[in-house]
Motif scaffolding. Structure first.
Motif, PDB file in Angstrom:
ATOM      1  N   THR A   4       0.833  -1.201   0.000  1.00  0.00           N
ATOM      2  CA  THR A   4       0.000   0.000   0.000  1.00  0.00           C
ATOM      3  C   THR A   4       0.869   1.254   0.000  1.00  0.00           C
ATOM      4  OG1 THR A   4      -1.661  -1.214   1.253  1.00  0.00           O
ATOM      5  CG2 THR A   4      -1.891   1.174   1.176  1.00  0.00           C
ATOM      6  N   ILE A   5       0.529   2.173  -0.887  1.00  0.00           N
ATOM      7  CA  ILE A   5       1.276   3.420  -1.023  1.00  0.00           C
ATOM      8  C   ILE A   5       0.341   4.595  -0.780  1.00  0.00           C
ATOM      9  CG2 ILE A   5       2.595   4.871  -2.626  1.00  0.00           C
ATOM     10  CD1 ILE A   5       3.405   2.181  -4.021  1.00  0.00           C
ATOM     11  N   CYS A   7      -0.287   8.321  -1.461  1.00  0.00           N
ATOM     12  CA  CYS A   7       0.102   9.359  -2.418  1.00  0.00           C
ATOM     13  C   CYS A   7      -0.494  10.690  -1.970  1.00  0.00           C
ATOM     14  CB  CYS A   7      -0.405   8.985  -3.810  1.00  0.00           C
ATOM     15  SG  CYS A   7      -0.128  10.278  -5.023  1.00  0.00           S
ATOM     16  N   ARG A  15      -2.243  13.104  -8.557  1.00  0.00           N
ATOM     17  CA  ARG A  15      -2.598  11.892  -7.787  1.00  0.00           C
ATOM     18  C   ARG A  15      -3.117  10.808  -8.709  1.00  0.00           C
ATOM     19  NH1 ARG A  15      -5.330  15.405  -4.224  1.00  0.00           N
ATOM     20  NH2 ARG A  15      -7.306  14.449  -4.781  1.00  0.00           N
ATOM     21  N   VAL A  18      -0.221   9.224 -10.720  1.00  0.00           N
ATOM     22  CA  VAL A  18       0.562   8.334  -9.860  1.00  0.00           C
ATOM     23  C   VAL A  18      -0.223   7.061  -9.575  1.00  0.00           C
ATOM     24  CG1 VAL A  18       1.512   8.060  -7.517  1.00  0.00           C
ATOM     25  CG2 VAL A  18       1.923  10.172  -8.792  1.00  0.00           C
ATOM     26  N   LYS A  19      -1.514   7.228  -9.260  1.00  0.00           N
ATOM     27  CA  LYS A  19      -2.364   6.078  -8.938  1.00  0.00           C
ATOM     28  C   LYS A  19      -2.472   5.106 -10.114  1.00  0.00           C
ATOM     29  CE  LYS A  19      -6.821   4.879  -6.966  1.00  0.00           C
ATOM     30  NZ  LYS A  19      -7.959   5.361  -6.216  1.00  0.00           N
ATOM     31  N   LEU A  22       0.840   3.212 -10.464  1.00  0.00           N
ATOM     32  CA  LEU A  22       1.075   2.256  -9.380  1.00  0.00           C
ATOM     33  C   LEU A  22       0.060   1.117  -9.378  1.00  0.00           C
ATOM     34  CD1 LEU A  22       2.064   4.759  -6.563  1.00  0.00           C
ATOM     35  CD2 LEU A  22       3.588   3.266  -7.858  1.00  0.00           C
ATOM     36  N   ASN A  23      -1.213   1.436  -9.647  1.00  0.00           N
ATOM     37  CA  ASN A  23      -2.231   0.378  -9.727  1.00  0.00           C
ATOM     38  C   ASN A  23      -1.872  -0.607 -10.838  1.00  0.00           C
ATOM     39  OD1 ASN A  23      -5.215   2.347  -8.902  1.00  0.00           O
ATOM     40  ND2 ASN A  23      -3.828   1.234  -7.587  1.00  0.00           N
ATOM     41  N   TYR A  27       0.169  -2.194  -7.178  1.00  0.00           N
ATOM     42  CA  TYR A  27       0.176  -1.586  -5.848  1.00  0.00           C
ATOM     43  C   TYR A  27      -1.200  -1.031  -5.530  1.00  0.00           C
ATOM     44  CZ  TYR A  27       5.257  -1.699  -6.354  1.00  0.00           C
ATOM     45  OH  TYR A  27       6.546  -2.107  -6.544  1.00  0.00           O
ATOM     46  N   GLU A  28      -1.498  -0.962  -4.237  1.00  0.00           N
ATOM     47  CA  GLU A  28      -2.737  -0.334  -3.788  1.00  0.00           C
ATOM     48  C   GLU A  28      -2.387   1.105  -3.420  1.00  0.00           C
ATOM     49  OE1 GLU A  28      -6.027  -1.210  -0.394  1.00  0.00           O
ATOM     50  OE2 GLU A  28      -5.293  -2.823  -1.690  1.00  0.00           O
ATOM     51  N   VAL A  29      -3.237   2.057  -3.797  1.00  0.00           N
ATOM     52  CA  VAL A  29      -2.929   3.465  -3.547  1.00  0.00           C
ATOM     53  C   VAL A  29      -4.016   4.126  -2.709  1.00  0.00           C
ATOM     54  CG1 VAL A  29      -2.481   5.714  -4.628  1.00  0.00           C
ATOM     55  CG2 VAL A  29      -1.640   3.628  -5.721  1.00  0.00           C
ATOM     56  N   GLU A  31      -5.105   7.906  -1.520  1.00  0.00           N
ATOM     57  CA  GLU A  31      -4.844   9.294  -1.889  1.00  0.00           C
ATOM     58  C   GLU A  31      -5.109  10.243  -0.728  1.00  0.00           C
ATOM     59  OE1 GLU A  31      -6.365  10.597  -5.813  1.00  0.00           O
ATOM     60  OE2 GLU A  31      -7.166   8.562  -5.951  1.00  0.00           O
TER      61      GLU A  31
END
Length: 121
Positions: A4-5, A7, A15, A18-19, A22-23, A27-29, A31
């Protein structure tokens, strides 16, 4: 389980960019729109990495890093600055506050993913 990140950026489009990156990499994001929002979300549940902008309303990135580093759960969590600032004195200040790394905007998706993979192992 996906890492999990968090952001943190006051720009919705940043956002989202980036999401999406990463998704797409699995990765789970989570915000957050500013440092205060990020701190609330960080306290609500631990994350594996924090990506934060520097200049934001309510609480800037440097203050956020200092506040996160004061929490026992975030002592060892990587925190990456994602900002338009490339000034060496800002980088030094960020490092002393506890930042793990620095990515200057605009960034390439591959650069972002490379840094994320490096710090998350």
């Amino acid at each position: 389980m996906a890492k999990t990140i968090l952001c943190v950026d006051d720009s919705t489009s940043m956002r989202l960019m980036v999401k999406l990156a990463l998704n797409g990499a699995g990765y789970e994001v989570i915000e957050a729109c500013d440092g205060r929002d990020a701190l609330d979300k960080a306290r609500a549940g631990a994350v594996n990495l924090v990506l934060t902008d520097l200049n934001m309303p309510n609480m800037d990135g440097l203050t956020l890093i200092r506040q996160l580093r004061a929490l026992p759960t975030y002592k060892g969590v990587p925190i990456i600055f994602l900002t338009t600032e490339s000034d060496e004195s800002k980088k030094a200040e960020a490092k002393s506050a506890g930042a793990t790394g620095w990515i200057v905007k605009p960034f390439q998706e591959s650069q972002l993913l490379g840094v994320v993979k490096k710090v998350l192992g």
